[in-house]
Design a protein around this motif. Sequence first.
Motif, PDB file in Angstrom:
ATOM      1  N   UNK A 133       0.839  -1.196   0.000  1.00 10.46           N
ATOM      2  CA  UNK A 133       0.000   0.000   0.000  1.00 10.46           C
ATOM      3  C   UNK A 133       0.880   1.255   0.000  1.00 10.46           C
ATOM      4  N   UNK A 134       0.539   2.209  -0.836  1.00 13.52           N
ATOM      5  CA  UNK A 134       1.268   3.469  -0.897  1.00 13.52           C
ATOM      6  C   UNK A 134       0.938   4.303   0.334  1.00 13.52           C
ATOM      7  N   UNK A 135       1.951   4.913   0.929  1.00 11.35           N
ATOM      8  CA  UNK A 135       1.714   5.861   2.013  1.00 11.35           C
ATOM      9  C   UNK A 135       1.939   7.275   1.482  1.00 11.35           C
ATOM     10  N   UNK A 136       1.029   8.158   1.821  1.00  9.44           N
ATOM     11  CA  UNK A 136       1.143   9.525   1.318  1.00  9.44           C
ATOM     12  C   UNK A 136       0.810  10.523   2.410  1.00  9.44           C
ATOM     13  N   UNK A 137       1.471  11.679   2.331  1.00  4.13           N
ATOM     14  CA  UNK A 137       1.237  12.775   3.265  1.00  4.13           C
ATOM     15  C   UNK A 137       0.655  13.955   2.500  1.00  4.13           C
ATOM     16  N   UNK A 138      -0.405  14.523   3.021  1.00  3.20           N
ATOM     17  CA  UNK A 138      -0.990  15.742   2.479  1.00  3.20           C
ATOM     18  C   UNK A 138      -0.717  16.850   3.481  1.00  3.20           C
ATOM     19  N   UNK A 181       2.993  10.661 -13.844  1.00  2.00           N
ATOM     20  CA  UNK A 181       4.020  11.040 -12.869  1.00  2.00           C
ATOM     21  C   UNK A 181       4.163   9.961 -11.794  1.00  2.00           C
ATOM     22  N   UNK A 182       3.040   9.376 -11.378  1.00  2.00           N
ATOM     23  CA  UNK A 182       3.101   8.290 -10.394  1.00  2.00           C
ATOM     24  C   UNK A 182       3.910   7.115 -10.933  1.00  2.00           C
ATOM     25  N   UNK A 183       3.705   6.797 -12.194  1.00  2.00           N
ATOM     26  CA  UNK A 183       4.442   5.692 -12.807  1.00  2.00           C
ATOM     27  C   UNK A 183       5.930   6.027 -12.916  1.00  2.00           C
ATOM     28  N   UNK A 216      -4.555  10.252  -6.804  1.00  2.53           N
ATOM     29  CA  UNK A 216      -3.486   9.496  -7.455  1.00  2.53           C
ATOM     30  C   UNK A 216      -2.310   9.316  -6.502  1.00  2.53           C
ATOM     31  N   UNK A 217      -1.941  10.383  -5.802  1.00  3.73           N
ATOM     32  CA  UNK A 217      -0.855  10.253  -4.830  1.00  3.73           C
ATOM     33  C   UNK A 217      -1.187   9.241  -3.756  1.00  3.73           C
ATOM     34  N   UNK A 218      -2.454   9.149  -3.390  1.00  2.00           N
ATOM     35  CA  UNK A 218      -2.876   8.189  -2.366  1.00  2.00           C
ATOM     36  C   UNK A 218      -2.923   6.769  -2.890  1.00  2.00           C
ATOM     37  N   UNK A 219      -2.702   6.595  -4.192  1.00  2.00           N
ATOM     38  CA  UNK A 219      -2.755   5.262  -4.784  1.00  2.00           C
ATOM     39  C   UNK A 219      -4.162   4.770  -5.044  1.00  2.00           C
ATOM     40  N   UNK A 220      -5.145   5.656  -4.956  1.00  2.00           N
ATOM     41  CA  UNK A 220      -6.546   5.298  -5.174  1.00  2.00           C
ATOM     42  C   UNK A 220      -7.186   6.288  -6.138  1.00  2.00           C
TER      43      UNK A 220
END
Length: 392
Positions: free
Chosen positions: A1-6, A281-283, A317-321
């Motif tokens: 699972x991708x971890x992301x900070x906002x 960009x995610x890729x 997208x940054x959240x992986x969802x």
Amino acid sequence: MVSSAVVWSEELLSYDFGAGHPMAPVRMALTHQLMQALGVLDLPGVRVVPAPVATDEELTAVHTPDYVAAVRRAQTEEVVDHSRGLGDEDNPLFGTVHTASARIVGASLAAAREVWSGRADRALNLAGGMHHAMAGRASGFCVYNDPAVAIAWLLGQGARRVAYVDLDAHHGDGVERAFWDDDRVLTISVHQHPGSLFPGTGYAQDVGGAGARGTAVNVPLLPGTTDAAWLRVLDAVVEPLVAAWAPDILVTQHGCDSHQRDPLAGLDVSVDAHRAAALMMAELAESHCHGRWVATGGGGYEVVGVVPRSWTHLAAVLAGRPLAPDTPVPEEWARAVQELADVGAPELMTDGRPGTFRPVAQGINPDDGVDRAIMATRNAVFPSHGLDPWAF
């Protein structure tokens, strides 16, 4: 699972040049509300972190001490300084001009720290992307240059190579200038042609200083450039260069003033293409940057129908969802739009466009204006990276 900070604090809304200025803080308020209404901030792996005010020491990694002092005087004494762009039409003074601007920098630094420390794979500062500010001058609605300060911090922490991709309709001139002679930073700007839009810079032949040839990359596009052509540039120029550069981290600027309805630019790009670009960009981050990705906002002056949707897609997208393009806009957000902006809200998270393009591997059309722009840039910089401009 991708971890992301906002990175978010209500105080970021205090970056406010006043009534009638295009960079209205309502665009940030509505974006944050849409992210909340669609549950993006509650997705697994997403953390919201506060936005601190950058210190003078952090700011002077890019900006001159005299300039930081001038911005402070502009706040405390309301001193107009046209020689430094402070108090002109683009950058009028306001009561918290230093503190609010330094908080945007602090937010991008917080995003960079989250990723570089390993606490998050990806991080987002939607208030950031102030890419026009120069070392000693405010420019183009930008007082301090948060992407440049964040990149300088990353270099100071041991990053050997950083890739910066700027998707704003306007040339990312301030970030490019900050690292013009630095062979550790690859800056790529995809923007409307400088002959037709501020700041009037960013030609294909502008490729970096003597000691860093090929590290400044510019793709100027004619007004009216559409989704398929705009995305094709990312495939034909951005992807191969980032792959060859093999950076330790990717930093991106997602100004959405490339949108067809933006009042300050002339490109013809949709929210659907913005979403597709975020996915690209995610890729890139996953394939070539060890998964490390710091993203910022930027320009965008259709503050109701465009900015909130484009940047909420980016956050998802940054959240992986990623959100489905045809996701309905929540009723509570539509009511907030009516209350804050007194206009109707869009019904869906899409402009109804496919967000697709013809890959460059299918060949170049010399009669196509965008393909000519692509080849001008590839010819100018690809050899510096050991790449054949004509190898598709």
